[in-house]
Design a protein around this motif. Structure first.
Motif, PDB file in Angstrom:
ATOM      1  N   ALA A  26       0.860  -1.187   0.000  1.00  0.00           N
ATOM      2  CA  ALA A  26       0.000   0.000   0.000  1.00  0.00           C
ATOM      3  C   ALA A  26       0.895   1.235   0.000  1.00  0.00           C
ATOM      4  O   ALA A  26       1.833   1.311   0.783  1.00  0.00           O
ATOM      5  CB  ALA A  26      -0.906  -0.014   1.223  1.00  0.00           C
ATOM      6  N   ASP A  34      -2.205   2.765   5.305  1.00  0.00           N
ATOM      7  CA  ASP A  34      -1.580   1.632   4.608  1.00  0.00           C
ATOM      8  C   ASP A  34      -1.673   0.352   5.452  1.00  0.00           C
ATOM      9  O   ASP A  34      -1.936  -0.729   4.936  1.00  0.00           O
ATOM     10  CB  ASP A  34      -0.108   1.946   4.293  1.00  0.00           C
ATOM     11  CG  ASP A  34       0.021   2.963   3.172  1.00  0.00           C
ATOM     12  OD1 ASP A  34      -0.986   3.200   2.466  1.00  0.00           O
ATOM     13  OD2 ASP A  34       1.123   3.515   3.001  1.00  0.00           O
ATOM     14  N   ASP A  61       3.163  -2.051   5.761  1.00  0.00           N
ATOM     15  CA  ASP A  61       2.580  -1.447   4.559  1.00  0.00           C
ATOM     16  C   ASP A  61       2.478  -2.487   3.451  1.00  0.00           C
ATOM     17  O   ASP A  61       2.229  -2.152   2.306  1.00  0.00           O
ATOM     18  CB  ASP A  61       3.421  -0.260   4.089  1.00  0.00           C
ATOM     19  CG  ASP A  61       4.842  -0.658   3.719  1.00  0.00           C
ATOM     20  OD1 ASP A  61       5.228  -1.816   4.006  1.00  0.00           O
ATOM     21  OD2 ASP A  61       5.567   0.161   3.146  1.00  0.00           O
TER      22      ASP A  61
END
Lengths: 243, 337
Positions: A26, A34, A61
């Motif tokens: 993300a 994220d 993330d």
């Protein structure tokens, strides 16, 4: 009735990671968003129970999606991840109430052999490192290696903590470590390249029950310093959520 | 009817299966048979489902005694297999009579061998798998005297012409070599290594004795990361190649911790992970670059080979009346007749 909100899928990168896994990252730039994205995606994949998809390993993330390349393929799983992103509702995600854990730690000495070096690198003394480490309420971001370690955003040190150049072959269960801008507790004895600043006497992992560890991503955790003399009296107690 | 066997000389053996595929979501490595092709082949040759518990032997000699009639199959690295003192073939089903000893000696060229027993055996599981996890301390320990209960027993299949192999199933056995070529695809972080990434394909690497089921450590010319920034912990796939120290390359295998903070230079293909599982300390490895599409095709070709073997075995075992194999079915009357 309020009009449904159509949320655009968060910015996403999908990288090949061999013939049996994809790394989905993300990239919104907002760490909280994220983290929520990759954990929602992992949760969705886990409940979808798709043929050939073994499961997902979400961290900060990114999420590693593992699959059997005989039953499916990197191309198919990629398409499936993109579909999942459209299906996911990022607007009204119901978040479970976090549970809270308290972890007693003996810092320094043989319990935390890297404490003094970490302090020197940060331009602090050992007491300041302990103060920083204990003042924060940590969110458990993900379960990592080894054995479902609780991975947390680290204490607020001035600089990232370098990993050991040559990882140790054996770090004891209960070791409390920092690296980069992360903090962790080792549920089991295993090799490790993180800087060990202390050790908890509590038992984190119970191999006789499922799940093996008491926390899930999103739960909260705090450390507090205890004198070395208290280590043995607490040894063997299980880490449990506070009532 | 249930059967059993007793471990006489465990060597370095474990009861395992194809792995704990649900583990990584809980922070546990997948583990399981390191040479998945040989493990699947052993189970198929023994008339089992691919994922049933079987024995994985690493390097050392092994003996067990059948307390009931059994049907077994031994695959993996070349070795000497004796049943009741008779030489027996690898990669074929083998009948063992009650009281006979199965002896595996001289595992060579490769490192690991697999013994599947028709009907498999009952062992404890964690998250759906019996595969040992050395980090959390899970797994049945095989020691001298351990008795394994098998779910079925199989009367000996007799061969009137003594000395001729009982089966000729025509499986293409994998090659075993001291200089394996290992296929890899570019890792997600290959760019961080700049031009030094090419060293992986122009150098030879020697397997270190510190290698195990968690990862193989390889000595040789080391690509170097061009960045110094710390990496957030991320899920890393089995087969990930990392450069965590100044001395060795690390190739993660099925016992790998599921997350790591080292950049992933390359990833070994599923098929080549089986080859790496057979690499012994001192063996020399050459890496060859491939694509995910080609790696998938190669993996599928190997799976199809196993599918054909499974189909042959089901026919043969069905005709011999072994296990729950297919029998002749009555044709239903044609409609309109």
């Amino acid at each position: 009735m309020p009009a449904p909100t159509i949320a655009a899928p968060a910015a996403l990168e999908i990288h090949e990671s061999g013939d049996a896994a994809l790394r989905v990252v993300a990239t919104s730039g907002n760490a909280e968003a994220d983290w929520a994205t990759v954990h929602s995606l992992a949760g969705w994949l886990a409940t979808a129970d798709v043929d050939g998809v073994h499961g997902a390993v979400p961290t900060y993330d990114s999420v590693l999606v593992e699959f059997d390349p005989y039953l499916t393929s990197a191309r198919q799983v990629r398409a499936f991840v993109l579909l999942a992103m459209r299906q996911l509702d990022f607007t009204g995600a119901t978040v479970r109430e976090p549970r809270r854990f308290e972890v007693p730690v003996v810092y320094g000495g043989s319990y935390g052999p890297d404490l003094d070096r970490v302090a020197a690198e940060q331009g602090m003394d050992a007491a300041d490192v302990i103060a920083r480490h204990t003042e924060k309420t940590y969110v458990i971001r993900c379960l990592g290696a080894p054995a479902g370690s609780p991975m947390m955003d680290g204490p607020d040190f001035p600089f990232p903590v370098p990993r050991l150049k040559d990882p140790r072959l054996s770090v004891p269960a209960g070791a409390v470590s920092v690296a980069g801008r992360q903090a962790v507790i080792a549920p089991a004895t295993a090799p490790g390249g993180w800087c060990v600043i202390g050790q908890t006497p509590l038992t984190v992992l119970d191999a006789t029950r499922e799940p093996l560890v008491p926390y899930v991503p999103g739960d909260e955790l705090r450390f507090h310093a205890i004198p070395e003399a208290d280590f043995d009296s607490l040894a063997g107690q299980f880490l449990e959520a506070r009532p | 009817m249930t059967g059993s066997l007793v471990i006489l000389q465990p060597g370095h053996s474990v009861a395992t299966d194809l792995g704990r595929t649900k583990g990584p979501a809980f922070g546990l490595p997948v583990n399981g048979a390191l040479d998945q092709f040989s493990a699947k082949a052993a189970n198929i040759l023994a008339g089992n489902a691919d994922n049933e518990p079987l024995l994985e032997l690493t390097a050392l000699d092994f003996r067990m005694r059948a307390t009931t009639d059994l049907l077994i199959a031994v695959t993996g690295a070349p070795l000497d297999l004796k049943v009741g003192g008779r030489d027996c073939p690898q990669w074929e089903p083998v009948s063992v009579r009650a009281g006979e000893t199965v002896a595996v000696r001289g595992i060579r060229t490769g490192l690991r061998a697999y013994i599947a027993v028709h009907g498999s055996f009952t062992v404890p599981t964690l998250l759906g798998s019996c595969a040992p996890d050395t980090v959390v301390g899970f797994g049945l320990k095989l020691i001298e005297g351990t008795e394994l209960a098998t779910q079925r027993t199989t009367a000996p299949i007799t061969q009137p012409h003594y000395g001729l192999p009982l089966f000729r199933l025509g499986l293409t056995k994998p090659d075993f070599t001291t200089h394996p070529v290992i296929d890899v695809t570019d890792g997600p972080d290959v760019a961080e290594f700049g031009t030094t990434a090419d060293l992986l394909f122009t150098s030879q690497y020697t397997v270190s004795p510190r290698s195990n089921h968690i990862g193989l450590r390889l000595g040789g010319a080391l690509p170097e990361r061009q960045l110094t920034s710390e990496v957030l912990s991320r899920g890393v796939p089995v087969g990930a190649i990392e450069v965590p120290s100044r001395e060795e390359l690390l190739v993660l295998h099925r016992g790998r911790g599921v997350t790591a903070g080292y950049p992933v230079l390359a990833v070994v293909t599923s098929r080549s992970l089986d080859v790496l599982a057979q690499a012994r300390p001192g063996h020399t490895i050459t890496f060859r670059k491939t694509t995910v599409a080609d790696a998938t095709a190669t993996h599928r070709a190997a799976c199809l080979e196993l599918d054909r073997l499974r189909s042959t075995i089901q026919t043969v075992f069905g005709l011999l009346g072994i296990g729950a194999g297919e029998r002749w079915h009555e044709l239903s009357p044609a409609s309109g007749s």
